[in-house]
Design a protein around this motif. Structure first.
Motif, short mmCIF file in Angstrom:
data_model
loop_
_atom_site.label_atom_id
_atom_site.label_comp_id
_atom_site.label_asym_id
_atom_site.label_seq_id
_atom_site.Cartn_x
_atom_site.Cartn_y
_atom_site.Cartn_z
N PHE A 1 0.88 -1.42 -0.02
CA PHE A 1 0.23 -0.03 0.08
C PHE A 1 0.84 1.32 -0.12
O PHE A 1 0.61 2.11 -0.68
CB PHE A 1 -0.85 0.22 1.20
N LEU A 2 1.83 1.19 0.85
CA LEU A 2 3.02 2.58 1.14
C LEU A 2 3.58 2.50 -0.33
O LEU A 2 3.60 4.03 -1.00
CB LEU A 2 3.80 2.20 2.03
N GLU A 3 3.73 1.95 -1.15
CA GLU A 3 4.46 1.76 -2.68
C GLU A 3 3.55 2.40 -3.39
O GLU A 3 3.97 3.59 -4.07
CB GLU A 3 4.77 0.44 -3.14
N PHE A 4 2.31 2.26 -3.56
CA PHE A 4 1.35 2.74 -4.30
C PHE A 4 1.03 4.37 -3.83
O PHE A 4 1.01 5.44 -4.75
CB PHE A 4 -0.08 2.10 -4.00
N TYR A 5 0.80 4.47 -2.44
CA TYR A 5 0.63 5.80 -1.85
C TYR A 5 1.94 6.89 -2.21
O TYR A 5 1.55 8.07 -2.37
CB TYR A 5 0.20 5.66 -0.56
N GLN A 6 3.08 6.33 -2.06
CA GLN A 6 4.10 7.13 -2.31
C GLN A 6 4.25 7.80 -3.84
O GLN A 6 4.20 9.16 -4.01
CB GLN A 6 5.31 6.62 -2.25
N THR A 7 3.93 6.95 -4.74
CA THR A 7 3.72 7.48 -6.06
C THR A 7 2.49 8.30 -6.06
O THR A 7 2.39 9.36 -6.97
CB THR A 7 3.54 6.44 -7.24
N PHE A 8 1.22 7.79 -5.50
CA PHE A 8 0.10 8.64 -5.75
C PHE A 8 0.33 10.01 -5.10
O PHE A 8 -0.21 11.10 -5.90
CB PHE A 8 -0.98 7.84 -4.83
N VAL A 9 0.90 10.12 -3.88
CA VAL A 9 0.96 11.56 -3.20
C VAL A 9 1.99 12.34 -4.14
O VAL A 9 1.83 13.50 -4.15
CB VAL A 9 1.42 11.32 -1.64
N GLY A 10 2.89 11.84 -4.76
CA GLY A 10 3.92 12.44 -5.54
C GLY A 10 3.22 13.08 -6.66
O GLY A 10 3.47 14.33 -7.05
N PHE A 11 2.32 12.40 -7.39
CA PHE A 11 1.61 13.17 -8.37
C PHE A 11 0.73 14.05 -7.78
O PHE A 11 0.58 15.52 -8.57
CB PHE A 11 0.63 11.99 -9.06
N VAL A 12 -0.05 14.03 -6.59
CA VAL A 12 -0.76 15.04 -6.26
C VAL A 12 -0.02 16.37 -5.90
O VAL A 12 -0.35 17.37 -6.10
CB VAL A 12 -1.55 14.57 -4.76
#
Length: 663
Positions: A222-233
């Protein structure tokens, strides 16, 4: 003859697939299957009829949509998973044979995958991404406080800290913070970005021990996905404000625990160029008189806008009243023709939406709301704070700067403080100790809760109850929305006289309004007893006459002699049976006389109960039972509140020597 349908070949049996069948179809291990499902956002499903979906079996199984598994079969990340497996086998073989050159070349060509395409698939619009940002921020701020172990790499913790600081800097820059609450779990923050409210939890920064019974493989996926996601945001938020992303990191300040000051925020060249051009135009007097005249003219037009709208509305009403019957018939025929093409039924709005739609907002309302919001966003703009070494700097610095304040701190909390403790500009000194040896007279000493309560109250509160060593008022949650009948703490009484008054005129108006209310209450109380007495007297007389007439009829039917009837009547009068039964009960219960309107409403309710069916009566009784339980709960809480207040009043302060605080 129709085609024979075979069992398990159509319907729910084909719409769902077991997890073991999905693993065989995708040729994946269970760990890789869980990983790809988390990244793609695919979860197990619960069918309506589990027996049909499981082809007649009632054994407990995990089911997925067949379409979701077919969708996973074409995912490019699966190819990278398989390449990584073969890479690990080759690397182990090379190391086992001590072929170091081959191992180095394999390490250089290690397969790497990205999740950019998955982010774009799952969140087609930026609003969708903001709606799903709560869990991502909670996870990032959690791992930013955890120590690095054999399961959690130091690079992962550092990346989470960097992303969380970048997001905090955007909140500070945009002044989008709205609510803060200190709880046992941590600190809750709520912000508003582009009309979307985002709430997340930040744990307290204590030394934490990583538990052994937690499956960190799932959490790290989950953290791997959220890191990329928050980087986009973060990239989107920074670019919308013309800021450079990613911001630069000052390594020396970061090593010295500078926190938010370790990140250097820069403005893009385009916004710098436009700001320089605007400065030159203003300096050279490029703002002509014609533009200023146009501005004044537009403001005058805006002032007269409500009058013009009212005139247009009156004209429309007059035109509607002058419509002839012929025009009405023509309109009805046209509507009848148009009804043939209207297939969809209109969706009725809810009660809350209707209330919002019924409200009309003028330009003055919008302007006052925007002014109130701008004042709230710059709540601490005229305050300069200094933080002692025992207060949580990571939270106070963030919320104070988010509301336009300036913050300095003790050198033990980290490097990079803009001013020292002896600075004369400091207006508020935040401290969490009962005794202060050296005090500055030009500043106010408060406890940290004052800052949080000011934000939730949306105004600066008086600091009397927040002085060091004083018992603090209750810290209420701003996220609780009280419904009708719920217990509401007496916040107005708690904070009465604590809000800073800036003008004496507001006090005079408040006192004048209170005097008017008292006069109105006195007038109402003078008139009320006469009305109650007259209505109750008339109703009691009418009820007694009906009762006498009914008893005479019953005696006549039964054939009792008139002498015996008189004796029975005298007994009943002595027992008090000729009083109004309907009005005596409420008097005994509440001690007040009921008006004719209240009695009429009670009779209407009783008639409505008679017309109910058994099912409706049961439902109504359950509703009344729930209401009574809620009322008892509220009364119990109010009683406890009164007891606590009484204990506080009866408590005698005991003076203690040697400078100790009062109990």
């Amino acid at each position: 003859m129709g085609k024979i349908k075979l069992k398990g070949k159509a319907g729910a049996a084909t719409n769902y697939i077991k997890r073991n069948q999905a693993l065989k179809k995708l040729q994946l291990s269970l760990a890789d299957f869980r990983r790809i499902c988390i990244l793609k956002g695919i979860y197990p499903r619960e069918p309506k009829n589990k027996k049909k979906a499981n082809k007649g079996s009632t054994a407990p199984t995990t089911l997925y949509y067949t379409k979701d598994i077919q969708y996973l079969a074409h995912e490019p990340v699966l190819k990278k998973f398989r390449e990584h497996k073969s890479f690990v086998k080759k690397l182990n073989r090379a190391l086992g044979k001590q072929q170091l050159s081959i191992a180095k070349s394999l390490e250089k060509n290690k397969p790497v995958y990205t999740l950019d395409h998955i982010i774009k698939e799952r969140y087609p619009t930026f609003t969708d991404a903001l709606r799903d940002l709560d869990d991502a921020l909670c996870m990032l701020f959690l791992f930013a406080t955890l120590p690095s172990t054999d399961k959690i790499k130091s690079e992962t913790v550092a990346n989470c800290q960097r992303l969380s600081l970048e997001f905090q800097h955007y909140v500070i820059r945009s002044h989008s913070l709205r609510k803060v609450f200190l709880s046992i779990k941590g600190i809750y923050y709520q912000i508003e970005i582009k009309g979307q409210t985002i709430t997340w939890l930040v744990p307290y920064q204590f030394s934490q021990q990583v538990p052994d019974d937690v499956d960190f493989r799932v959490m790290l996926t989950f953290l791997e996905f959220y890191q990329t996601f928050v980087g986009f945001v973060n990239f989107k938020l920074y670019t919308d404000m013309n800021l450079v992303y990613p911001p630069k990191l000052d390594i020396s300040k970061d090593d010295g625990a500078a926190g938010l000051n370790a990140i250097i925020i820069e403005v893009t060249n385009f916004s710098l160029a436009t700001s320089q051009v605007n400065d030159k135009q203003l300096a050279g007097g490029a703002l002509s008189l014609e533009k200023s005249a146009q501005k004044i003219n537009s403001e005058e037009r805006l002032k007269t806008l409500p009058k013009k709208l009212a005139e247009i509305k009156n004209k429309d009403e007059r035109a509607a009243s002058e419509i002839t019957p012929d025009s009405v018939d023509n309109a009805e025929t046209e509507e009848a023709l148009m009804d043939d093409f209207m297939d969809q039924t209109p969706v009725l709005p809810t009660s809350q939406e209707q209330d919002v739609l019924m409200q009309t907002f003028t330009y003055r309302d919008i302007h006052s709301a925007s002014v109130a919001l701008s004042e709230f966003e710059n709540l601490f703009s005229k305050c300069i704070f200094y933080l002692s070494r025992e207060v949580p700097r990571y939270s106070l610095e963030f919320i104070i700067r988010a509301f336009g304040g300036q913050v300095g701190w003790d050198a033990t909390l980290g490097v990079g403080s803009p001013f020292t403790e002896s600075d004369e500009r400091i207006t508020h000194h935040i401290i969490d100790r009962p005794i202060i040896k050296n005090q500055f007279l030009a500043r106010v000493y408060v406890q940290p809760q004052w800052v949080y309560d000011c934000i939730n109250a949306r105004k600066l509160l008086k600091t009397k109850q927040y002085r060091p060593g004083h018992e603090l008022p209750p810290h209420m949650s701003p996220f609780v929305e009280h419904k009708e009948g719920d217990y509401e703490p007496e916040m107005e009484n708690d904070f009465e006289g604590m809000v800073e008054e800036t003008s004496a005129r507001s006090k005079e108006q408040h006192n004048q309004a209170e005097n008017d209310d008292k006069d109105n209450d006195a007038d109402v109380n003078e008139d009320a007893p006469v009305l109650d007495h007259d209505s109750d007297y008339v109703e009691n007389e009418a009820d007694n006459e009906d009762m006498v007439y009914q008893m005479e009829l019953e005696a006549e039917v039964a054939g009792t002699p008139f002498a015996k009837y008189k004796e029975n009547k005298a007994k009943q009068i002595s027992d008090g049976k000729f009083h109004n039964n309907s009005s005596s009960k409420p008097r005994a219960e509440s001690g007040k006389k009921r008006t004719s309107k209240e009695i009429e409403e009670q009779e209407i309710k009783e008639l409505a109960k008679i017309m109910m069916t058994k099912k409706q009566k049961r439902l109504y009784s359950k509703m009344q039972y729930g209401k009574k339980k809620q009322e008892e709960k509220v009364l119990n809480l109010k009683r406890k509140r009164e007891e606590i207040n009484q204990q506080k009043k009866n408590a005698v302060p005991i003076s203690v020597k040697d400078g100790k605080k009062r109990k």
